[in-house]
Design a protein around this motif. Structure first.
Motif, mmCIF file in Angstrom:
data_model
loop_
_atom_site.group_PDB
_atom_site.id
_atom_site.type_symbol
_atom_site.label_atom_id
_atom_site.label_comp_id
_atom_site.label_asym_id
_atom_site.label_seq_id
_atom_site.Cartn_x
_atom_site.Cartn_y
_atom_site.Cartn_z
ATOM 1 N N ASN A 69 7.490 -0.020 8.672
ATOM 2 C CA ASN A 69 6.592 -0.338 7.561
ATOM 3 C C ASN A 69 6.566 0.834 6.590
ATOM 4 N N ASP A 70 6.712 0.532 5.300
ATOM 5 C CA ASP A 70 6.843 1.554 4.263
ATOM 6 C C ASP A 70 5.458 1.993 3.784
ATOM 7 N N PRO A 71 5.060 3.258 4.004
ATOM 8 C CA PRO A 71 3.709 3.687 3.604
ATOM 9 C C PRO A 71 3.505 3.760 2.102
ATOM 10 N N THR A 72 4.581 3.683 1.295
ATOM 11 C CA THR A 72 4.415 3.759 -0.159
ATOM 12 C C THR A 72 4.337 2.381 -0.819
ATOM 13 N N LEU A 73 4.616 1.306 -0.074
ATOM 14 C CA LEU A 73 4.442 -0.026 -0.646
ATOM 15 C C LEU A 73 2.951 -0.331 -0.776
ATOM 16 N N THR A 74 2.598 -1.174 -1.734
ATOM 17 C CA THR A 74 1.185 -1.368 -2.054
ATOM 18 C C THR A 74 0.354 -1.793 -0.850
ATOM 19 N N ASP A 75 0.895 -2.670 0.009
ATOM 20 C CA ASP A 75 0.120 -3.137 1.161
ATOM 21 C C ASP A 75 0.708 -2.676 2.493
ATOM 22 N N TYR A 126 -6.116 -5.159 13.612
ATOM 23 C CA TYR A 126 -6.597 -4.649 12.335
ATOM 24 C C TYR A 126 -5.425 -4.186 11.491
ATOM 25 N N ASN A 127 -5.637 -4.151 10.186
ATOM 26 C CA ASN A 127 -4.681 -3.615 9.220
ATOM 27 C C ASN A 127 -5.322 -2.413 8.545
ATOM 28 N N ALA A 128 -4.673 -1.271 8.621
ATOM 29 C CA ALA A 128 -5.203 -0.072 7.982
ATOM 30 C C ALA A 128 -4.920 -0.112 6.483
ATOM 31 N N PRO A 129 -5.816 0.399 5.651
ATOM 32 C CA PRO A 129 -5.511 0.504 4.221
ATOM 33 C C PRO A 129 -4.262 1.355 4.004
ATOM 34 N N SER A 130 -3.458 0.973 3.034
ATOM 35 C CA SER A 130 -2.259 1.749 2.725
ATOM 36 C C SER A 130 -2.639 2.956 1.872
#
Length: 610
Positions: A110-116, A402-406
């Motif tokens: 998962n790319d930490p710089t993508l918006t979500d 859960y989904n953490a905020p990006s």
């Protein structure tokens, strides 16, 4: 080749009703060792709804990308905004990519710089892959953030004696060269993989109801190399190192054809781990990082993210068929261009008990995550599976996720909030397997979902999004005609907090795979994918871009034990389906420009193996 909803449903379930026939599948996956609970165990002892795609599956069906392989998995939907390398979306049980944790050998993709914080699905190739594990349902109790829909773990080939090379050519000047070399003994082993793929492509966007012929083409090229090294320090101790680097460039269109927008992509994965076995206790210490860099020259924009992780695990077989796993992890997500980051530390416990001669399996997981920029989370799951007969079982699972905020979301706050918190989810499923037939009901809910306001700033909305449905799968080997047969069907709903349908989720989908081995040294396969009613916009607005089917044809011939030739035709009947709409006419219903599926595409290749 349009298929109406009622006929396909009747056809599928009429075939499924014959599931009492003997299940004689050639490959027994129950004995395959998987990492669904972040510890090695047999697939038979996993209670979660899990699909395993092996290297044999990838080769026989000529899957080139992760997207190719996911099309045949019940409950998964995918589409691209054009050809290879263009933006690709993946949904699991109606939930989007931000809810799917994607791993390679346990490393986060998962790319930490993508918006979500979703994954660059378009850039995941499969040349070095040993198997793909798809674990559906909330898995945050095992894996942490962004696993509320499930987990995809891509396992690469380990060291050992192997050598292969294959070369492909195809439509749109497609060319591919891939090679694998491995060797080893009782002291050291390694595997090296390399691949180079390029194509002139086709126009990513075309005018609605046209072929797109005459528009400029959008090319794509990607190169990958990976190296896996294992050193047996003693009989009980092993050191492993893995590194993989990929780079590519692609072009796509924005809003209309002939509006070229180029992009570059670079990814590096690195991992080192120490493994030790002390009687019934297996331990692992590891350090790993993933580095992703995306560039858009036309806009002078560069996005560069990194995920660093360190951890320790202990897998304890404290009794016969009784297994517990303890894990401690420390993770940092970074946006290198903006010098922004956050930290995460976690502790988890998983336990699996196989009782009554392995007929009954019970598993539990509990995990606590602490963050330095938003609220901590504690999640878990419980699952059970009972085998009434070797090929007949019932199972059920319930879990939280859960989904953490990006990083992007944390720095782009709406005026409606001063602080973001993780999205939270709950989900459960129940499965019946009856010989070759598998039926699953699933239900998932997400609260505090992260959404944007009119200024595209983020906040947690009140309310609950709901996803539920039924998955059906039937597999059978028909020995009388030397064939394998697989049929999948999914009926689902995916609605927001107001009960409105989410965009680009089909109400129903199905696929049929038929593989024929009746000719000497030859395999011929047909795969047909059906997508039911699906609207391009939320609340079933815009164009209905569903109600179509696409058929692929694959074939391979084994010349001798070292040499084979193969080929694939995608979209055999040139179905003019629309993956997504780029822009609309003034009525906001009729598409003006649409993303292009490329029509009928083909490639042929030759593969040599030692």
């Amino acid at each position: 080749m349009n298929l109406k909803k009622t006929p396909i449903a009747l056809a599928i379930f009429s075939v499924l009703s014959t599931a009492h026939a003997a299940d004689s599948a050639k490959t027994n996956l129950d004995s395959v060792i998987v990492t669904a609970n972040n510890a090695p165990q047999s697939l038979k002892s996993v209670t979660s709804n899990t699909t395993v795609i092996t290297a044999e599956d990838i080769e026989s069906h000529q899957y080139q990308t992760l997207q190719d392989a996911m099309r045949q998995v019940p409950g998964l939907t995918t589409y691209s905004n054009g050809g290879l390398g263009t933006t690709t979306s993946l949904f699991m049980r109606g939930m989007g990519g931000k809810n799917i944790l994607v791993l390679q050998n346990g490393m986060q993709l998962n790319d930490p710089t993508l918006t979500d914080g979703t994954t660059n699905f378009a850039n995941i190739m499969l040349d070095d892959v040993e198997r793909i594990e798809i674990i559906k349902g909330p898995q945050s109790g095992v894996w942490g953030a962004n696993a509320s829909a499930g987990v995809i773990n891509i396992i690469t080939k380990k060291g050992g004696k192997r050598a292969s090379v294959n070369f492909e050519v195809g439509s749109n000047n497609r060319k591919k060269l891939a090679a694998t070399l491995g060797a080893g003994n009782d002291k050291v082993d390694f595997t090296f993989n390399f691949s180079d793929l390029s194509t002139d492509g086709f126009t990513a966007i075309k005018k609605y109801k046209t072929s797109g012929a005459g528009d400029e083409k959008d090319p794509f090229a990607q190169q990958e190399a990976s190296f896996n090294l294992g050193i047996n320090l003693t009989k009980q101790q092993r050191l492993e190192a893995f590194i993989k680097h990929g780079s590519g460039n692609s072009e796509s269109d924005y809003s209309t054809p002939n509006t070229s927008s180029s992009s570059t992509y670079e990814s590096t994965l690195r991992q080192i781990q120490y493994l030790a076995t002390l009687g019934d206790l297996s331990t692992k210490l590891y350090a790993q990082d993933s580095h992703i860099r995306r560039g858009y020259p036309a806009y002078s924009s560069v996005y560069e993210g990194k995920v660093n992780q360190f951890g320790a695990q202990a897998d304890w077989h404290y009794a016969d068929k009784q297994q517990a796993n303890f894990s401690l992890t420390s993770k940092q997500l970074e946006d290198l261009q903006k010098s922004n980051s956050y930290y995460n530390q976690a502790a988890s416990l998983n336990n699996t008990n196989q009782l009554f001669g392995e007929r009954w399996t019970v598993t539990e997981a509990l995990r606590h995550d602490e963050y330095n920029q938003f609220d901590n989370k504690t999640t878990g799951k419980i699952g059970t599976k009972y085998h009434l007969m070797p090929k007949v079982f019932i199972s059920a699972n319930v879990g939280t996720g859960y989904n953490a905020p990006s990083l992007y979301q944390l720095t782009n706050l709406s005026t409606q909030t001063s602080k973001l918190k993780p999205e939270s989810s709950t989900g459960y499923d129940a499965t019946l397997r009856l010989f070759g037939l598998t039926l699953t009901y699933f239900n998932n809910e997400i609260k505090d979902e992260l959404v944007t306001d009119s200024s595209y700033k983020y906040y947690n909305q009140n309310g609950t999004s709901k996803y539920d449905g039924v998955e059906a799968s039937y597999k059978r080997s028909i020995n009388a005609i030397n064939s394998d047969f697989t049929l999948n069907f999914t009926q689902q709903t995916a609605k927001d907090k107001d009960g409105k349908w989410l965009a680009r989720r089909p109400e129903q989908q199905g696929d049929l795979t038929f593989d024929y081995f009746g000719l000497s040294q030859t395999h011929i396969g047909v795969q047909t994918k059906y997508i039911g009613t699906m609207y391009d916009k939320a609340n079933q607005k815009g164009a209905n871009i569903g109600n179509y089917s696409v058929t692929d044809l694959v074939a391979d011939y084994q010349v001798n034990k070292h040499l084979s030739v193969y080929g694939k035709v995608q979209n055999l009947f040139n179905e003019d389906y629309t993956p997504a709409v780029a822009s609309y006419e003034s009525d906001n219903v009729t598409p003006k420009y649409v993303y292009n599926n490329g029509g009928t595409l083909w490639f042929v290749g030759v593969r040599g193996k030692l």
